[in-house]
Write a protein that holds these residues in place. Structure first.
Motif, PDB file in Angstrom:
ATOM      1  N   LYS A 109       0.826  -1.191  -0.130  1.00 26.36           N
ATOM      2  CA  LYS A 109      -0.029  -0.140  -0.186  1.00 26.36           C
ATOM      3  C   LYS A 109       0.731   1.283  -0.237  1.00 26.36           C
ATOM      4  O   LYS A 109       1.688   1.371   0.634  1.00 26.36           O
ATOM      5  N   ALA A 110       0.460   2.238  -0.623  1.00 26.80           N
ATOM      6  CA  ALA A 110       0.949   3.539  -0.739  1.00 26.80           C
ATOM      7  C   ALA A 110       0.396   4.476   0.279  1.00 26.80           C
ATOM      8  O   ALA A 110      -0.701   4.608   0.366  1.00 26.80           O
ATOM      9  N   ARG A 111       1.342   4.885   1.243  1.00 28.25           N
ATOM     10  CA  ARG A 111       0.905   5.669   2.432  1.00 28.25           C
ATOM     11  C   ARG A 111       0.190   7.205   1.870  1.00 28.25           C
ATOM     12  O   ARG A 111       0.855   7.853   1.142  1.00 28.25           O
ATOM     13  N   GLU A 112      -0.915   7.448   2.271  1.00 23.90           N
ATOM     14  CA  GLU A 112      -1.529   8.739   1.939  1.00 23.90           C
ATOM     15  C   GLU A 112      -1.587   9.759   3.062  1.00 23.90           C
ATOM     16  O   GLU A 112      -1.950  11.031   2.829  1.00 23.90           O
ATOM     17  N   ASN A 113      -1.199   9.510   4.240  1.00 23.21           N
ATOM     18  CA  ASN A 113      -1.079  10.255   5.402  1.00 23.21           C
ATOM     19  C   ASN A 113       0.158  10.932   5.458  1.00 23.21           C
ATOM     20  O   ASN A 113       0.567  10.937   6.613  1.00 23.21           O
ATOM     21  N   VAL A 114       0.460  11.545   4.297  1.00 25.89           N
ATOM     22  CA  VAL A 114       1.767  12.107   4.157  1.00 25.89           C
ATOM     23  C   VAL A 114       1.390  13.520   3.369  1.00 25.89           C
ATOM     24  O   VAL A 114       0.403  13.812   3.075  1.00 25.89           O
TER      25      VAL A 114
END
Length: 251
Positions: A109-114
């Motif tokens: 998964k690509a983190r999106e909370n960045v």
């Protein structure tokens, strides 16, 4: 080995000069999960006679899967001049031809909370990057640097409106002529902390990994970085080199 499935070629489509889509079908896809787009399967090529064990394995991204029609899309990049085992098969495959696969396996998964996302890859990673961009929320901020071989490879990508696509052309596909690393070095860095996703040739991957960790101070937990192939080596040798390198990297 994961579940083995016997499929056949339904159709093939030229996406660009150097990207070919093979559409596979078969009853063995009836239990194939619907949410594995961007994951991967392995194409299995018998080393001699088919005995259920002795296969050359070639991992490829699941570009799409249509459960209702039992259709599985796999894209093949021509970055090695049709010399690779799977690439040769794909470009010569005819509708009705049989192929054995195993899988699927899920994608990281690509983190999106960045603050923003950065994708870097060559033609071998274009299918995977495409699936990530399609699934991001519409307000995601980021950039993608993608190495291609020809202007025709600048395919339309479904992406968030604030995502910039930077195409890097490497005519001939020779790794020594690649500007992928240079384009990463010259990239205008956005504000805040990014999540970095990289997949490309092994030597380029190592250079980029060192750059992101040493120069940009990106924590290992804030990046996914992998080699999809190694110039001058087949998949079997590349796999061994990659495993050894991963042991060192993950110490």
């Amino acid at each position: 080995m994961k579940r083995i499935r016997k499929l056949k070629v339904l159709d093939k489509k030229k996406i660009s000069n150097n990207l070919l889509r093979i559409i596979l079908t078969g009853n063995d896809l009836k239990d194939f999960p619907e949410n594995e787009k961007g994951g991967y399967v392995k194409l299995l090529f018998p080393k001699s006679k088919i005995n259920g064990e002795e296969f050359f394995q070639r991992p490829y991204t699941i570009r799409n899967f249509r459960k209702s029609n039992l259709e599985l899309d796999i894209d093949f990049a021509n970055h090695t001049g049709n010399k690779g085992l799977a690439t040769r098969w794909a470009y010569n495959a005819k509708p009705g031809e049989n192929i054995i696969i195993s899988g699927p396996s899920s994608k990281p998964k690509a983190r999106e909370n960045v603050d923003w996302l950065l994708f870097v890859g060559d033609m071998s990673a274009l299918p995977a990057i495409s699936t990530y961009l399609e699934d991001l929320s519409k307000n995601t901020l980021g950039k993608a640097i993608i190495e291609i071989l020809d202007n025709s490879d600048k395919i339309d990508l479904v992406k968030p409106k604030n995502f910039e696509i930077i195409w890097s052309i490497n005519k001939g596909g020779v790794i020594e002529n690649s500007d992928l690393v240079k384009n990463v070095y010259s990239l205008e860095w956005l504000k805040g902390t990014p999540y970095v996703w990289v997949a490309c040739e092994f030597n380029s991957m190592k250079v980029l990994r060192n750059y992101f960790q040493s120069e940009k101070k990106i924590n290992k937990n804030e990046m996914y970085i992998s080699s999809y192939w190694k110039s001058g080596e087949n998949q079997e040798t590349h796999k061994k080199i990659k495993q050894k390198d991963n042991l060192i990297w993950n110490k």
